[in-house]
Motif scaffolding. Structure first.
Motif, PDB file in Angstrom:
ATOM      1  N   GLU A  51      42.493  24.708 -78.914  1.00 54.83           N
ATOM      2  CA  GLU A  51      43.527  24.774 -78.945  1.00 54.83           C
ATOM      3  C   GLU A  51      43.593  23.356 -80.216  1.00 54.83           C
ATOM      4  N   THR A  52      45.063  23.641 -80.754  1.00 54.14           N
ATOM      5  CA  THR A  52      45.061  21.851 -82.190  1.00 54.14           C
ATOM      6  C   THR A  52      46.265  21.574 -81.952  1.00 54.14           C
ATOM      7  N   MET A  53      47.545  22.047 -82.401  1.00 49.61           N
ATOM      8  CA  MET A  53      48.933  21.512 -82.482  1.00 49.61           C
ATOM      9  C   MET A  53      49.225  20.959 -81.525  1.00 49.61           C
ATOM     10  N   ALA A  54      49.492  21.536 -79.767  1.00 48.72           N
ATOM     11  CA  ALA A  54      49.811  20.641 -79.113  1.00 48.72           C
ATOM     12  C   ALA A  54      49.007  19.146 -78.321  1.00 48.72           C
ATOM     13  N   VAL A  55      47.793  19.301 -78.755  1.00 46.97           N
ATOM     14  CA  VAL A  55      46.961  18.637 -78.363  1.00 46.97           C
ATOM     15  C   VAL A  55      47.110  17.550 -79.562  1.00 46.97           C
ATOM     16  N   THR A  56      47.093  17.975 -80.529  1.00 44.05           N
ATOM     17  CA  THR A  56      47.018  16.847 -81.843  1.00 44.05           C
ATOM     18  C   THR A  56      48.937  15.695 -81.204  1.00 44.05           C
ATOM     19  N   PHE A  57      49.783  16.719 -80.917  1.00 40.98           N
ATOM     20  CA  PHE A  57      50.883  15.837 -80.816  1.00 40.98           C
ATOM     21  C   PHE A  57      50.129  14.447 -79.301  1.00 40.98           C
ATOM     22  N   VAL A  58      49.844  14.436 -78.808  1.00 38.33           N
ATOM     23  CA  VAL A  58      49.698  13.461 -77.342  1.00 38.33           C
ATOM     24  C   VAL A  58      48.626  13.185 -77.200  1.00 38.33           C
ATOM     25  N   ILE A  59      47.018  13.365 -77.828  1.00 33.52           N
ATOM     26  CA  ILE A  59      46.576  12.933 -77.314  1.00 33.52           C
ATOM     27  C   ILE A  59      45.998  10.790 -78.532  1.00 33.52           C
ATOM     28  N   GLY A  60      47.130  11.083 -79.587  1.00 27.86           N
ATOM     29  CA  GLY A  60      46.651   9.533 -79.770  1.00 27.86           C
ATOM     30  C   GLY A  60      45.528  10.071 -81.485  1.00 27.86           C
ATOM     31  N   ASN A  61      44.807  10.128 -81.038  1.00 27.25           N
ATOM     32  CA  ASN A  61      44.380  10.980 -82.361  1.00 27.25           C
ATOM     33  C   ASN A  61      43.707   9.908 -82.815  1.00 27.25           C
ATOM     34  N   ALA A  62      42.771   9.031 -82.372  1.00 28.83           N
ATOM     35  CA  ALA A  62      41.818   8.057 -82.209  1.00 28.83           C
ATOM     36  C   ALA A  62      40.367   8.301 -82.455  1.00 28.83           C
ATOM     37  N   ASN A  63      39.617   8.591 -83.254  1.00 26.44           N
ATOM     38  CA  ASN A  63      38.164   8.916 -82.974  1.00 26.44           C
ATOM     39  C   ASN A  63      37.451   7.656 -82.919  1.00 26.44           C
ATOM     40  N   LYS A  64      37.344   7.764 -80.864  1.00 29.82           N
ATOM     41  CA  LYS A  64      36.938   6.676 -80.448  1.00 29.82           C
ATOM     42  C   LYS A  64      36.854   6.931 -78.745  1.00 29.82           C
ATOM     43  N   ILE A  65      35.313   6.179 -78.538  1.00 26.60           N
ATOM     44  CA  ILE A  65      35.541   7.425 -77.226  1.00 26.60           C
ATOM     45  C   ILE A  65      35.703   6.369 -76.232  1.00 26.60           C
ATOM     46  N   GLY A  66      36.563   6.337 -74.992  1.00 23.34           N
ATOM     47  CA  GLY A  66      36.764   5.302 -74.352  1.00 23.34           C
ATOM     48  C   GLY A  66      36.469   5.920 -72.819  1.00 23.34           C
ATOM     49  N   TRP A  67      36.454   5.219 -71.613  1.00 26.25           N
ATOM     50  CA  TRP A  67      36.290   5.874 -70.683  1.00 26.25           C
ATOM     51  C   TRP A  67      37.397   6.076 -69.785  1.00 26.25           C
ATOM     52  N   SER A  68      38.356   5.387 -70.014  1.00 31.22           N
ATOM     53  CA  SER A  68      39.595   4.964 -69.704  1.00 31.22           C
ATOM     54  C   SER A  68      40.212   6.317 -70.108  1.00 31.22           C
ATOM     55  N   LEU A  69      41.261   7.911 -68.608  1.00 34.93           N
ATOM     56  CA  LEU A  69      41.249   8.545 -69.013  1.00 34.93           C
ATOM     57  C   LEU A  69      43.080   8.919 -69.908  1.00 34.93           C
ATOM     58  N   PHE A  70      43.518   7.114 -70.115  1.00 33.75           N
ATOM     59  CA  PHE A  70      44.778   7.075 -71.322  1.00 33.75           C
ATOM     60  C   PHE A  70      44.663   6.630 -72.305  1.00 33.75           C
ATOM     61  N   LEU A  87      49.218   4.523 -60.853  1.00 29.72           N
ATOM     62  CA  LEU A  87      47.726   4.795 -60.839  1.00 29.72           C
ATOM     63  C   LEU A  87      47.504   2.732 -61.157  1.00 29.72           C
ATOM     64  N   ARG A  88      47.659   2.531 -62.737  1.00 29.25           N
ATOM     65  CA  ARG A  88      47.137   1.228 -62.363  1.00 29.25           C
ATOM     66  C   ARG A  88      47.182  -0.140 -61.319  1.00 29.25           C
ATOM     67  N   HIS A  89      48.466  -0.092 -60.634  1.00 29.09           N
ATOM     68  CA  HIS A  89      48.659  -1.016 -59.509  1.00 29.09           C
ATOM     69  C   HIS A  89      48.109  -0.198 -58.879  1.00 29.09           C
ATOM     70  N   TRP A  90      47.458   0.691 -58.719  1.00 30.43           N
ATOM     71  CA  TRP A  90      46.968   1.250 -57.172  1.00 30.43           C
ATOM     72  C   TRP A  90      45.733   0.944 -57.479  1.00 30.43           C
ATOM     73  N   PHE A  91      44.969   1.736 -58.127  1.00 27.60           N
ATOM     74  CA  PHE A  91      43.497   1.269 -58.363  1.00 27.60           C
ATOM     75  C   PHE A  91      43.269   1.132 -59.454  1.00 27.60           C
ATOM     76  N   GLY A  92      43.709  -0.062 -59.894  1.00 30.19           N
ATOM     77  CA  GLY A  92      43.483  -0.901 -61.725  1.00 30.19           C
ATOM     78  C   GLY A  92      42.016  -2.688 -60.308  1.00 30.19           C
ATOM     79  N   HIS A  93      41.847  -2.145 -59.470  1.00 31.80           N
ATOM     80  CA  HIS A  93      41.524  -3.565 -58.719  1.00 31.80           C
ATOM     81  C   HIS A  93      40.118  -2.946 -58.475  1.00 31.80           C
ATOM     82  N   VAL A  94      40.470  -1.200 -57.967  1.00 29.42           N
ATOM     83  CA  VAL A  94      39.058  -0.828 -57.304  1.00 29.42           C
ATOM     84  C   VAL A  94      37.545  -0.688 -58.157  1.00 29.42           C
ATOM     85  N   PRO A  95      36.867  -0.967 -57.677  1.00 27.53           N
ATOM     86  CA  PRO A  95      35.530  -0.934 -58.674  1.00 27.53           C
ATOM     87  C   PRO A  95      34.817   0.231 -58.440  1.00 27.53           C
ATOM     88  N   GLY A  96      34.890   0.520 -60.225  1.00 24.33           N
ATOM     89  CA  GLY A  96      34.173   2.243 -60.180  1.00 24.33           C
ATOM     90  C   GLY A  96      35.455   2.871 -60.714  1.00 24.33           C
TER      91      GLY A  96
END
Length: 337
Positions: free
Chosen positions: A260-279, A166-175
């Motif tokens: 939902e608690t535990m399933a998300v805890t495993f995979v979300i990264g657990n960082a208390n910050k806001i970022g617009w990137s889906l990853f 996805l970064r290769h395809w859309f990494g240079h697309v504005p917006g």
């Protein structure tokens, strides 16, 4: 000769034996009023549910008062979560909860609808029964199993294939480039949303299947008799008839995703910050409470902040339900109902 009229009482003029039995039966019925007992039981059950809900709300709100007294409305607008400086804000976990839930619903609802449509309208009865049982078994899988599966299977796939592509395809697309930026760790909001989609889909599918199967056969047969296709019958007959239940299934899935608690805890990264990137790594209210609650001393500002987050999560669930009711009301008014 004069005829002798039959007597209804005893020889002494008292009530007959039959009358005595009827009176005894009526007296026993008056002493044992089943309707009154049933009415009392169901009324008590309804009041008990309201009391339970009210008690939970009071505990959450009462426990979070200290956080609102300390930080004020800044608690809702701040994304800082620093136990060292005792500065806490709810914006980052609220943002993560909303984003992951929306991603999960966007992925799960079309899949659930398609599966329910196929199971109820197209699949052979034996195949539909087998696949329906599999869907119900999928709903019974514990959430921690989904978390482990996501961590060992989905996270590597996201890190090695999905995000770089996805970064290769859309990494240079504005917006669009802002949504695919970040290091390819595999954990993040998108991964959490996909895990939630897998967990939510069986519930939504099961409810939709039950609703689609319960529609009166005469309605569907009328549509087919007029020459309508399966999709036209679904769109013009089944969906209008079952709209309330379908929206209810989506709201049920949203409630499951938000809490939902535990399933998300495993995979979300657990960082208390806001970022617009889906990853980008993030956090949700439920996962933050699960991680921080054991380390929160009684009476501390941190514990009060976690209780306030619980109250906010309940408010978000109530808001989602209210919005669905409003949308259903608007739709019904447009149809003249």
């Amino acid at each position: 000769m004069n005829e002798i009229a039959p007597t209804t009482g005893s020889a002494s003029g008292g009530p007959s034996e039959e009358t005595t039995k009827v009176d005894a039966t009526l007296g026993a019925a008056s002493r044992f009023d089943g309707d009154a007992i049933f009415r009392g039981l169901v009324t008590g059950a309804g009041i008990g549910v309201l009391l339970l809900l009210g008690g939970i709300i009071l505990v959450m709100v009462g426990g979070g008062v200290k956080a609102f007294q300390t930080f004020g409305l800044n608690f809702l607008t701040s994304s800082v979560w620093n136990p060292v400086t005792q500065h806490f804000g709810a914006l980052a976990p609220v943002f993560g909860t909303i984003v992951t839930s929306l991603i999960g619903l966007v992925v799960a609802v079309p899949l659930a609808f398609g599966a329910a449509f196929w199971l109820t309208q197209m699949a052979p009865a034996r195949v539909a029964f087998t696949v329906g049982m599999a869907v119900q078994l999928l709903a019974a899988v514990p959430s921690i199993i989904f978390g482990m599966w996501g961590f060992f299977v989905i996270v590597p796939l996201m890190a090695q294939y999905v995000q770089p592509t996805l970064r290769h395809w859309f990494g240079h697309v504005p917006g669009i480039s802002m949504f695919v930026q970040g290091a390819p760790f595999g954990t993040g909001l998108m991964t959490g949303g996909l895990i939630l989609a897998v967990m939510v889909m069986p519930f939504v599918t099961a409810v939709m299947c039950d609703v689609f199967s319960s529609i009166p056969a005469v309605l569907k047969e009328s549509g087919f008799g007029l020459g309508a296709t399966r999709w036209e019958v679904m769109r013009n007959v089944i969906l209008p008839w079952s709209r309330n239940a379908v929206v209810g299934s989506v709201v049920l899935g949203m409630g499951r995703a938000m809490g939902e608690t535990m399933a998300v805890t495993f995979v979300i990264g657990n960082a208390n910050k806001i970022g617009w990137s889906l990853f980008a790594p993030g956090n949700t209210i439920a996962s933050l409470i699960a991680l921080e609650f054991p380390e929160s001393p009684a009476g501390s500002v941190k514990l009060s902040s976690l209780m306030a987050l619980g109250a906010i999560l309940m408010a978000l669930s109530f808001l989602a339900l209210a919005v669905s009711r409003v949308l259903l009301g608007m739709s019904n008014r447009k149809e003249g109902r």
